[in-house]
Each structure stands twice: as C-alpha cells, then as structure tokens.
Design a protein around this motif. Structure first.
Motif, PDB file in Angstrom:
ATOM      1  N   TYR A  59       0.880  -1.172   0.000  1.00 22.17           N
ATOM      2  CA  TYR A  59       0.000   0.000   0.000  1.00 22.17           C
ATOM      3  C   TYR A  59       0.919   1.225   0.000  1.00 22.17           C
ATOM      4  CZ  TYR A  59      -3.555   3.342   1.516  1.00 22.17           C
ATOM      5  OH  TYR A  59      -4.405   4.430   1.608  1.00 22.17           O
ATOM      6  N   PRO A  60       0.961   1.989  -1.074  1.00 27.95           N
ATOM      7  CA  PRO A  60       1.998   3.014  -1.238  1.00 27.95           C
ATOM      8  C   PRO A  60       2.169   3.994  -0.072  1.00 27.95           C
ATOM      9  CG  PRO A  60       0.923   2.637  -3.330  1.00 27.95           C
ATOM     10  CD  PRO A  60       0.148   1.839  -2.301  1.00 27.95           C
ATOM     11  N   PRO A  61       1.108   4.530   0.566  1.00 29.65           N
ATOM     12  CA  PRO A  61       1.367   5.527   1.618  1.00 29.65           C
ATOM     13  C   PRO A  61       1.920   4.927   2.921  1.00 29.65           C
ATOM     14  CG  PRO A  61      -0.879   5.725   0.739  1.00 29.65           C
ATOM     15  CD  PRO A  61      -0.322   4.424   0.268  1.00 29.65           C
ATOM     16  N   SER A  62       1.967   3.604   3.028  1.00 30.18           N
ATOM     17  CA  SER A  62       2.420   2.964   4.267  1.00 30.18           C
ATOM     18  C   SER A  62       3.936   2.990   4.374  1.00 30.18           C
ATOM     19  CB  SER A  62       1.933   1.508   4.288  1.00 30.18           C
ATOM     20  OG  SER A  62       2.807   0.704   5.064  1.00 30.18           O
ATOM     21  N   GLY A  63       4.436   3.523   5.485  1.00 37.25           N
ATOM     22  CA  GLY A  63       5.877   3.523   5.718  1.00 37.25           C
ATOM     23  C   GLY A  63       6.423   2.107   5.825  1.00 37.25           C
ATOM     24  N   ASN A  64       5.639   1.217   6.392  1.00 35.02           N
ATOM     25  CA  ASN A  64       6.091  -0.171   6.518  1.00 35.02           C
ATOM     26  C   ASN A  64       6.286  -0.820   5.150  1.00 35.02           C
ATOM     27  OD1 ASN A  64       6.331  -0.429   9.318  1.00 35.02           O
ATOM     28  ND2 ASN A  64       4.110  -0.630   9.541  1.00 35.02           N
ATOM     29  N   CYS A  65       5.403  -0.499   4.204  1.00 35.43           N
ATOM     30  CA  CYS A  65       5.572  -1.026   2.849  1.00 35.43           C
ATOM     31  C   CYS A  65       6.761  -0.362   2.158  1.00 35.43           C
ATOM     32  CB  CYS A  65       4.299  -0.803   2.033  1.00 35.43           C
ATOM     33  SG  CYS A  65       2.894  -1.773   2.605  1.00 35.43           S
ATOM     34  N   TYR A  66       6.928   0.928   2.413  1.00 37.19           N
ATOM     35  CA  TYR A  66       8.050   1.665   1.806  1.00 37.19           C
ATOM     36  C   TYR A  66       9.398   1.064   2.209  1.00 37.19           C
ATOM     37  CZ  TYR A  66      11.417   5.464   1.095  1.00 37.19           C
ATOM     38  OH  TYR A  66      12.511   6.211   0.748  1.00 37.19           O
ATOM     39  N   LYS A  67       9.539   0.671   3.481  1.00 33.25           N
ATOM     40  CA  LYS A  67      10.790   0.014   3.905  1.00 33.25           C
ATOM     41  C   LYS A  67      11.172  -1.094   2.923  1.00 33.25           C
ATOM     42  CE  LYS A  67       9.573  -0.026   8.876  1.00 33.25           C
ATOM     43  NZ  LYS A  67       9.160  -0.949   9.974  1.00 33.25           N
ATOM     44  N   VAL A  68      10.190  -1.925   2.599  1.00 39.51           N
ATOM     45  CA  VAL A  68      10.459  -3.099   1.758  1.00 39.51           C
ATOM     46  C   VAL A  68      10.751  -2.672   0.327  1.00 39.51           C
ATOM     47  CG1 VAL A  68       9.585  -5.329   0.973  1.00 39.51           C
ATOM     48  CG2 VAL A  68       8.969  -4.489   3.257  1.00 39.51           C
ATOM     49  N   ARG A  69       9.990  -1.708  -0.196  1.00 44.47           N
ATOM     50  CA  ARG A  69      10.248  -1.241  -1.568  1.00 44.47           C
ATOM     51  C   ARG A  69      11.636  -0.616  -1.681  1.00 44.47           C
ATOM     52  NH1 ARG A  69       5.134   0.988  -0.927  1.00 44.47           N
ATOM     53  NH2 ARG A  69       6.034   3.082  -0.978  1.00 44.47           N
ATOM     54  N   LEU A  70      12.038   0.140  -0.649  1.00 43.32           N
ATOM     55  CA  LEU A  70      13.361   0.770  -0.677  1.00 43.32           C
ATOM     56  C   LEU A  70      14.456  -0.296  -0.697  1.00 43.32           C
ATOM     57  CD1 LEU A  70      15.286   3.168  -0.491  1.00 43.32           C
ATOM     58  CD2 LEU A  70      14.800   3.338   1.963  1.00 43.32           C
ATOM     59  N   LEU A  71      14.314  -1.311   0.156  1.00 43.86           N
ATOM     60  CA  LEU A  71      15.336  -2.373   0.191  1.00 43.86           C
ATOM     61  C   LEU A  71      15.368  -3.158  -1.118  1.00 43.86           C
ATOM     62  CD1 LEU A  71      17.493  -3.959   1.737  1.00 43.86           C
ATOM     63  CD2 LEU A  71      15.665  -5.429   2.607  1.00 43.86           C
ATOM     64  N   LEU A  72      14.203  -3.504  -1.639  1.00 40.55           N
ATOM     65  CA  LEU A  72      14.155  -4.247  -2.906  1.00 40.55           C
ATOM     66  C   LEU A  72      14.843  -3.452  -4.015  1.00 40.55           C
ATOM     67  CD1 LEU A  72      10.493  -5.590  -2.674  1.00 40.55           C
ATOM     68  CD2 LEU A  72      12.520  -7.037  -2.906  1.00 40.55           C
ATOM     69  N   ALA A  73      14.598  -2.131  -4.040  1.00 34.65           N
ATOM     70  CA  ALA A  73      15.235  -1.288  -5.064  1.00 34.65           C
ATOM     71  C   ALA A  73      16.748  -1.285  -4.876  1.00 34.65           C
ATOM     72  CB  ALA A  73      14.680   0.134  -4.983  1.00 34.65           C
ATOM     73  N   GLN A  74      17.185  -1.145  -3.623  1.00 36.41           N
ATOM     74  CA  GLN A  74      18.629  -1.038  -3.378  1.00 36.41           C
ATOM     75  C   GLN A  74      19.348  -2.353  -3.613  1.00 36.41           C
ATOM     76  OE1 GLN A  74      18.635   1.182   0.434  1.00 36.41           O
ATOM     77  NE2 GLN A  74      19.149   2.958  -0.816  1.00 36.41           N
ATOM     78  N   LEU A  75      18.657  -3.445  -3.413  1.00 38.77           N
ATOM     79  CA  LEU A  75      19.268  -4.755  -3.696  1.00 38.77           C
ATOM     80  C   LEU A  75      19.096  -5.151  -5.168  1.00 38.77           C
ATOM     81  CD1 LEU A  75      18.208  -6.821  -0.519  1.00 38.77           C
ATOM     82  CD2 LEU A  75      20.432  -5.765  -0.993  1.00 38.77           C
ATOM     83  N   GLY A  76      18.331  -4.356  -5.927  1.00 40.57           N
ATOM     84  CA  GLY A  76      18.137  -4.666  -7.346  1.00 40.57           C
ATOM     85  C   GLY A  76      17.338  -5.941  -7.573  1.00 40.57           C
ATOM     86  N   ILE A  77      16.407  -6.226  -6.672  1.00 43.60           N
ATOM     87  CA  ILE A  77      15.580  -7.436  -6.799  1.00 43.60           C
ATOM     88  C   ILE A  77      14.283  -7.080  -7.534  1.00 43.60           C
ATOM     89  CG2 ILE A  77      14.272  -9.198  -5.526  1.00 43.60           C
ATOM     90  CD1 ILE A  77      16.289  -8.895  -3.239  1.00 43.60           C
ATOM     91  N   PRO A  78      14.034  -7.723  -8.685  1.00 46.70           N
ATOM     92  CA  PRO A  78      12.769  -7.452  -9.380  1.00 46.70           C
ATOM     93  C   PRO A  78      11.597  -8.080  -8.621  1.00 46.70           C
ATOM     94  CG  PRO A  78      13.997  -9.165 -10.534  1.00 46.70           C
ATOM     95  CD  PRO A  78      14.840  -8.747  -9.361  1.00 46.70           C
ATOM     96  N   TYR A  79      10.445  -7.439  -8.663  1.00 49.54           N
ATOM     97  CA  TYR A  79       9.276  -7.965  -7.948  1.00 49.54           C
ATOM     98  C   TYR A  79       8.023  -7.399  -8.577  1.00 49.54           C
ATOM     99  CZ  TYR A  79       9.061  -3.392  -5.584  1.00 49.54           C
ATOM    100  OH  TYR A  79       8.974  -2.044  -5.309  1.00 49.54           O
ATOM    101  N   GLU A  80       6.913  -8.067  -8.332  1.00 49.66           N
ATOM    102  CA  GLU A  80       5.645  -7.480  -8.747  1.00 49.66           C
ATOM    103  C   GLU A  80       4.879  -7.036  -7.516  1.00 49.66           C
ATOM    104  OE1 GLU A  80       4.108 -10.770 -11.100  1.00 49.66           O
ATOM    105  OE2 GLU A  80       2.770 -11.339  -9.446  1.00 49.66           O
ATOM    106  N   ARG A  81       4.043  -6.013  -7.713  1.00 51.69           N
ATOM    107  CA  ARG A  81       3.306  -5.432  -6.601  1.00 51.69           C
ATOM    108  C   ARG A  81       1.833  -5.740  -6.728  1.00 51.69           C
ATOM    109  NH1 ARG A  81       2.302  -0.703  -5.108  1.00 51.69           N
ATOM    110  NH2 ARG A  81       1.856  -0.014  -7.213  1.00 51.69           N
TER     111      ARG A  81
END
Lengths: 201, 201
Positions: A7-29
């Motif tokens: 859920y985009p406005p959730s900080g808890n979800c953002y933590k995971v999106r930020l890490l996935l981006a920084q690790l370069g892991i592709p994912y679907e939402r």
C-alpha cells in the motif's frame, strides 16, 4: 518472481520497496487499499490473518508478514545485514525499538494528522503520540551523535527500518530542527545508491 | 561471565532468564526495580538510554537492549533459532508480532491490573487493551491450530517470546478458556527441558 502485497502511503511497505530497489531485486506489486478496508476482506485475510501489509510472497508462494522480518529475510547474505553476531543483534535491537517505541508514536501521529478527521479525543491522542515520538527522536539523536549509521557505522536494514517514518515525521507535526544528528543521517540515507522516494498518498 | 540487567516481575526479562536456563548458560543478575524508578537513574541510563530492562552485558562489557534482540543473540547457533532462511524470518515475524501487537495489549493490561490504582481513565484504557489483546490471542489461536509450536513445528525463541506475557494473561483479566490451541501450547512450553517459572512480583 517475488510479489509484494503493498500500500503506497504505508511507511512499513516503503521500507520493503526501498530495500528491494537497493538490492536490485525485481518484484511485482499487488496493491491493497488499507484505508478502503481491502486488507480486511476474506481474500486478504487468507494472505495475512492480521489484516496488515506489507506481506512478501516468495516464488514458491510462501507468505511472510511484518516489515522488519521481511527486511531481514531479503537482506540475509548482503552487506545490509552484518555478519557479526553482536552487530546482527544490534540491528534487531534497533528494529525492535522501531516496532515497539518509534512506530507506535511517529507513525500513529502521522496517521492522525494526515488521514483522520479531528475530534477532541483524537487531538488528545495526537498530543500523547507526539510526546512519545519526541522521546523516541531524542534516543535516536543521542545514539547518532558522532555516528554515520545506527549499527557498526555501516548502512544496514536498521537504518532503512527507522528511516521510513522518521523522514516523514513532519507529516505528524514533528519539528526535526533540534535534531541535527538525525537530519544529517536522513540526508545520508537519501544519498545512498539506488535510493527511491516514498510514494505519495 | 555475562550479566543480565533484570527485574523479576517483567515478562521481557523472564524471556531472557528462561532462554539462559534452557541453554545452560551461567550468568549473573543485576536487579533494577523499574517501579521504584531505578531504570531512570543516571547510572542505569548509561546502560540503556531508553530506561528499560532487560539489558544483556557481554563478558567484554558490550551492551544489548531489547528482549527479542537478546533472544536472537543468545540462540544463534542453537536449535532454538532455525538455520533455514525462511524459518528464521518467520521467527522474527512472530517476535515482531509480539513486540508490536501482543505485548502492547497483554503486557499493558497486566500492568494496569497488577500495579496501577484504578481511575476511570485507566479503566477505559484497560478495556481497550483487553479488546486488542483478544484480537492478538485470536490470531495466535488461529495460527496454532494443528501445530505444536509457532514456526516449523520446532520449539524456538518465537515461542519463548510469546510465552512470557501469554502464560500470565489471566493477570491482565484475560480468559483463555476459549483458546484450546493456546492452552495446549502453553502446556507444551512449560514441559520443555530445563523450564524455569517466572519470578513472582
């Protein structure tokens, strides 16, 4: 491909999106609108009976809830989760602090300011949450003085976990001007390679 | 010898004492009476600026706060913290649940009933905490149905973390009769080798 129940406005979800981006892991939402009650539908409760995002779904269909557990799972074997036993424990210590002290005050204050129609009761709750939030911020400030990051002077998932609701603290009515160490740390975090901002909502 | 900064009636401290006993690790205890304010003295705040027990002090004098981080540190390399990456993450998931949902309701309700002189305000808070606590208990009951333990059907620190405040839930006014899976799990926990009971206080 792994899947993030999000859920985009959730900080808890953002933590995971930020890490996935920084690790370069592709994912679907898969997006669930928590404010519209979508995380309390029978369909979602099969994914997480606690009715909360984020949930990580592995390629094998296994489900993992709780943002800080997801961070640990994804960061295992990378520089974002230290190898040393004591430093690993310190990462968990700061993620526990985030989950039990920091988030219940800063995230709730932000939620009240951004999303809730104010009543006297909510205003009293907001004042209490802000008071508790400043205690959390003072602890962070004291720890960060003279340090670049929370654990062992390396960027880790402890930083990501604490960044999520700290960098939007102003949305909960917090003034970060008296916290120079936190402000410096926020700037270092947003300058990390492959940084992505939080979605607006 | 490692040292535990401890307060006997605290469920968070009990988690650590139970694990230390079960792992057969010798340690010395330093007691701080949180209710008498001893964890907010300058002396204690040097040990943990957050003013909370438990704190683990290693032989080298390093300090580790947050009970669930201490459990992870001590259990590393033992059967109480699984090797598999996904199962480790599930242990963290249940410890996060304990820290952010379970403990803020069950432990706070127990504290109010046991230690606080009741006012209308506290009575309203207790009702709210009990309501939230039953939600946590229902989630645990649903998860435990058909299972012996929380993660991978092996006794782990996730069980120890959740046991601490669940086995004294009645002290916060909770009735566990409608939760047969939790009651069976509590019995299994207290039958583990080298089990020690919680101190009274």
């Amino acid at each position: 491909m792994i899947r993030l129940h999000d859920y985009p406005p959730s900080g808890n979800c953002y933590k995971v999106r930020l890490l996935l981006a920084q690790l370069g892991i592709p994912y679907e939402r898969v997006e669930w609108d928590t404010r519209a009650g979508e995380t309390h539908t029978p369909e979602f409760l099969r994914i997480n009976p606690a009715g909360k995002v984020p949930v990580l779904e592995t390629e094998g269909g296994e489900l993992l809830a709780e943002s800080n557990a997801i961070l640990s799972y994804l960061a295992e074997g990378t520089s974002l989760l230290p190898e040393g036993r004591f430093e690993r424990a310190q990462v968990l210590r700061w993620m526990s602090f985030e989950g039990s002290i920091h988030q219940p005050s800063l995230a709730v204050a932000r939620f009240l300011v951004k999303f809730v129609e104010m009543t006297d009761e909510y205003r009293a709750m907001l004042r209490q949450k802000q008071k508790e939030g400043y205690v959390a911020l003072e602890l962070m400030e004291g720890h960060l003085e003279g340090k670049d990051f929370f654990v062992g002077d390396c960027y880790s998932i402890a930083d990501i976990a604490l960044y999520a609701y700290t960098h939007v603290a102003h949305e909960g009515g917090f003034d970060l001007r008296p916290f120079p160490a936190i402000r410096g740390w926020l700037e270092r975090l947003s300058a990390q390679p492959k940084y992505v901002p939080m979605a607006e909502g």
